[in-house]
Design a protein around this motif. Structure first.
Motif, PDB file in Angstrom:
ATOM      1  N   GLY A  32      36.721  13.097 -55.529  1.00 54.72           N
ATOM      2  CA  GLY A  32      37.229  12.488 -54.306  1.00 54.72           C
ATOM      3  C   GLY A  32      37.882  13.524 -53.423  1.00 54.72           C
ATOM      4  N   SER A  33      38.791  13.067 -52.577  1.00 57.82           N
ATOM      5  CA  SER A  33      39.405  13.973 -51.604  1.00 57.82           C
ATOM      6  C   SER A  33      40.430  14.909 -52.223  1.00 57.82           C
ATOM      7  N   ALA A  34      40.979  14.560 -53.383  1.00 59.98           N
ATOM      8  CA  ALA A  34      41.930  15.429 -54.075  1.00 59.98           C
ATOM      9  C   ALA A  34      41.267  16.008 -55.318  1.00 59.98           C
ATOM     10  N   SER A  35      41.919  16.997 -55.926  1.00 62.51           N
ATOM     11  CA  SER A  35      41.365  17.664 -57.103  1.00 62.51           C
ATOM     12  C   SER A  35      41.958  17.167 -58.408  1.00 62.51           C
ATOM     13  N   VAL A  36      43.263  16.837 -58.383  1.00 64.12           N
ATOM     14  CA  VAL A  36      43.983  16.463 -59.597  1.00 64.12           C
ATOM     15  C   VAL A  36      44.874  15.269 -59.284  1.00 64.12           C
ATOM     16  N   LEU A  37      45.010  14.388 -60.248  1.00 59.40           N
ATOM     17  CA  LEU A  37      45.950  13.270 -60.171  1.00 59.40           C
ATOM     18  C   LEU A  37      46.924  13.424 -61.323  1.00 59.40           C
ATOM     19  N   VAL A  38      48.240  13.405 -61.004  1.00 55.17           N
ATOM     20  CA  VAL A  38      49.251  13.515 -62.050  1.00 55.17           C
ATOM     21  C   VAL A  38      50.189  12.321 -62.013  1.00 55.17           C
ATOM     22  N   LYS A  39      50.670  11.961 -63.183  1.00 62.21           N
ATOM     23  CA  LYS A  39      51.677  10.908 -63.341  1.00 62.21           C
ATOM     24  C   LYS A  39      52.987  11.607 -63.680  1.00 62.21           C
ATOM     25  N   VAL A  40      54.006  11.344 -62.868  1.00 60.35           N
ATOM     26  CA  VAL A  40      55.282  12.060 -62.979  1.00 60.35           C
ATOM     27  C   VAL A  40      56.416  11.067 -63.199  1.00 60.35           C
ATOM     28  N   ARG A  41      57.345  11.404 -64.092  1.00 58.34           N
ATOM     29  CA  ARG A  41      58.568  10.617 -64.270  1.00 58.34           C
ATOM     30  C   ARG A  41      59.770  11.533 -64.131  1.00 58.34           C
ATOM     31  N   THR A  42      60.723  11.109 -63.294  1.00 62.97           N
ATOM     32  CA  THR A  42      61.982  11.831 -63.112  1.00 62.97           C
ATOM     33  C   THR A  42      63.119  10.822 -63.047  1.00 62.97           C
ATOM     34  N   ALA A  43      64.331  11.312 -63.054  1.00 65.69           N
ATOM     35  CA  ALA A  43      65.502  10.439 -62.942  1.00 65.69           C
ATOM     36  C   ALA A  43      65.802  10.094 -61.488  1.00 65.69           C
ATOM     37  N   THR A  44      65.520  11.039 -60.582  1.00 64.12           N
ATOM     38  CA  THR A  44      65.875  10.851 -59.174  1.00 64.12           C
ATOM     39  C   THR A  44      64.741  11.321 -58.274  1.00 64.12           C
ATOM     40  N   THR A  45      64.795  10.907 -57.015  1.00 68.70           N
ATOM     41  CA  THR A  45      63.795  11.394 -56.057  1.00 68.70           C
ATOM     42  C   THR A  45      64.005  12.882 -55.763  1.00 68.70           C
ATOM     43  N   GLU A  46      65.226  13.353 -55.901  1.00 66.21           N
ATOM     44  CA  GLU A  46      65.476  14.787 -55.725  1.00 66.21           C
ATOM     45  C   GLU A  46      64.747  15.584 -56.802  1.00 66.21           C
ATOM     46  N   GLN A  47      64.761  15.073 -58.022  1.00 61.68           N
ATOM     47  CA  GLN A  47      64.030  15.753 -59.098  1.00 61.68           C
ATOM     48  C   GLN A  47      62.523  15.676 -58.855  1.00 61.68           C
ATOM     49  N   LEU A  48      62.062  14.562 -58.310  1.00 58.01           N
ATOM     50  CA  LEU A  48      60.640  14.446 -57.960  1.00 58.01           C
ATOM     51  C   LEU A  48      60.288  15.505 -56.919  1.00 58.01           C
ATOM     52  N   VAL A  67      62.269   7.028 -62.114  1.00 55.71           N
ATOM     53  CA  VAL A  67      61.418   7.214 -60.939  1.00 55.71           C
ATOM     54  C   VAL A  67      60.019   7.581 -61.424  1.00 55.71           C
ATOM     55  N   LEU A  68      59.057   6.733 -61.090  1.00 55.24           N
ATOM     56  CA  LEU A  68      57.653   6.967 -61.454  1.00 55.24           C
ATOM     57  C   LEU A  68      56.863   7.228 -60.187  1.00 55.24           C
ATOM     58  N   ALA A  69      56.061   8.285 -60.222  1.00 55.64           N
ATOM     59  CA  ALA A  69      55.221   8.608 -59.065  1.00 55.64           C
ATOM     60  C   ALA A  69      53.855   9.087 -59.542  1.00 55.64           C
ATOM     61  N   TYR A  70      52.863   8.768 -58.734  1.00 55.86           N
ATOM     62  CA  TYR A  70      51.522   9.312 -58.924  1.00 55.86           C
ATOM     63  C   TYR A  70      51.304  10.295 -57.790  1.00 55.86           C
ATOM     64  N   VAL A  71      50.865  11.483 -58.143  1.00 59.34           N
ATOM     65  CA  VAL A  71      50.729  12.547 -57.151  1.00 59.34           C
ATOM     66  C   VAL A  71      49.295  13.055 -57.169  1.00 59.34           C
ATOM     67  N   THR A  72      48.658  13.045 -55.990  1.00 53.79           N
ATOM     68  CA  THR A  72      47.356  13.698 -55.875  1.00 53.79           C
ATOM     69  C   THR A  72      47.598  15.127 -55.420  1.00 53.79           C
ATOM     70  N   VAL A  73      46.828  16.023 -55.995  1.00 52.35           N
ATOM     71  CA  VAL A  73      46.986  17.449 -55.737  1.00 52.35           C
ATOM     72  C   VAL A  73      45.707  17.974 -55.089  1.00 52.35           C
ATOM     73  N   ASP A  74      45.868  18.561 -53.922  1.00 56.86           N
ATOM     74  CA  ASP A  74      44.757  19.219 -53.235  1.00 56.86           C
ATOM     75  C   ASP A  74      44.732  20.681 -53.668  1.00 56.86           C
ATOM     76  N   SER A  75      43.539  21.281 -53.599  1.00 55.71           N
ATOM     77  CA  SER A  75      43.447  22.671 -54.040  1.00 55.71           C
ATOM     78  C   SER A  75      42.439  23.443 -53.204  1.00 55.71           C
ATOM     79  N   THR A  76      42.566  24.738 -53.303  1.00 56.06           N
ATOM     80  CA  THR A  76      41.634  25.629 -52.614  1.00 56.06           C
ATOM     81  C   THR A  76      40.553  26.119 -53.565  1.00 56.06           C
ATOM     82  N   SER A  77      40.668  25.743 -54.838  1.00 53.58           N
ATOM     83  CA  SER A  77      39.691  26.190 -55.833  1.00 53.58           C
ATOM     84  C   SER A  77      39.593  25.139 -56.948  1.00 53.58           C
ATOM     85  N   TRP A  78      38.647  25.321 -57.828  1.00 48.47           N
ATOM     86  CA  TRP A  78      38.456  24.439 -58.972  1.00 48.47           C
ATOM     87  C   TRP A  78      39.709  24.456 -59.845  1.00 48.47           C
TER      88      TRP A  78
END
Length: 150
Positions: free
Chosen positions: A96-112, A63-74
């Motif tokens: 842009g509108s988010a602060s951080v972009l992460v690339k995540v790999r897991t075995a299942t959507t539950e782990q994501l 399972v590959l996902a890209y996650v944008t992370v919003d934040s209240t601070s730098w």
């Protein structure tokens, strides 16, 4: 860095286990000259490491996902917090509108889902948006030949 260095890098990205003799033949150098150039590329930090290209699905990372992370601070000082999550393969501070972009790999959507929960534990994180990849057309490393194509 000249066109020979770039050609050596391209060949090493295809197969880092090939001999210096094979590398040299491919770019018109002796084995010794190819070895010396590769050594200098390592010393200068152009070649950061040599690694095996592992099929993620074969080792439980289907399972590959890209996650944008919003934040209240730098978030620029939160690198260690993101790196502490082993499922995160890459983390980038973005504009842009988010602060951080992460690339995540897991075995299942539950782990994501668990990774998303743990992201909220990082100080300053206020929200996430995950995009799950259904199919990858291709992935490629950075091309050392880009400058030669201009």
């Amino acid at each position: 860095m000249d066109h020979i260095d770039r050609a050596l890098l391209a060949r090493l990205q295809q197969d880092a286990t090939q001999s210096y003799a094979a590398l040299g033949r491919a770019v018109g150098l002796s084995a010794g000259a190819a070895h010396e150039r590769v050594r200098k590329l390592r010393e200068r930090g152009v070649i950061r490491r040599t690694a095996a290209d592992v099929d993620p699905a074969a080792v439980g990372g289907g399972v590959l996902a890209y996650v944008t992370v919003d934040s209240t601070s730098w978030m620029g000082d939160a690198a260690e917090s993101f790196a502490a999550l082993p499922e995160i393969l890459e983390a980038h501070v973005i504009a842009g509108s988010a602060s951080v972009l992460v690339k995540v790999r897991t075995a299942t959507t539950e782990q994501l889902q668990d990774v998303l929960r743990r992201l909220y534990e990082i100080d300053g994180v206020s929200g996430t948006r995950a995009t799950v990849v259904l199919e990858t057309f291709f992935e490629r490393p950075v091309s050392p030949l880009i400058a030669d194509q201009e």
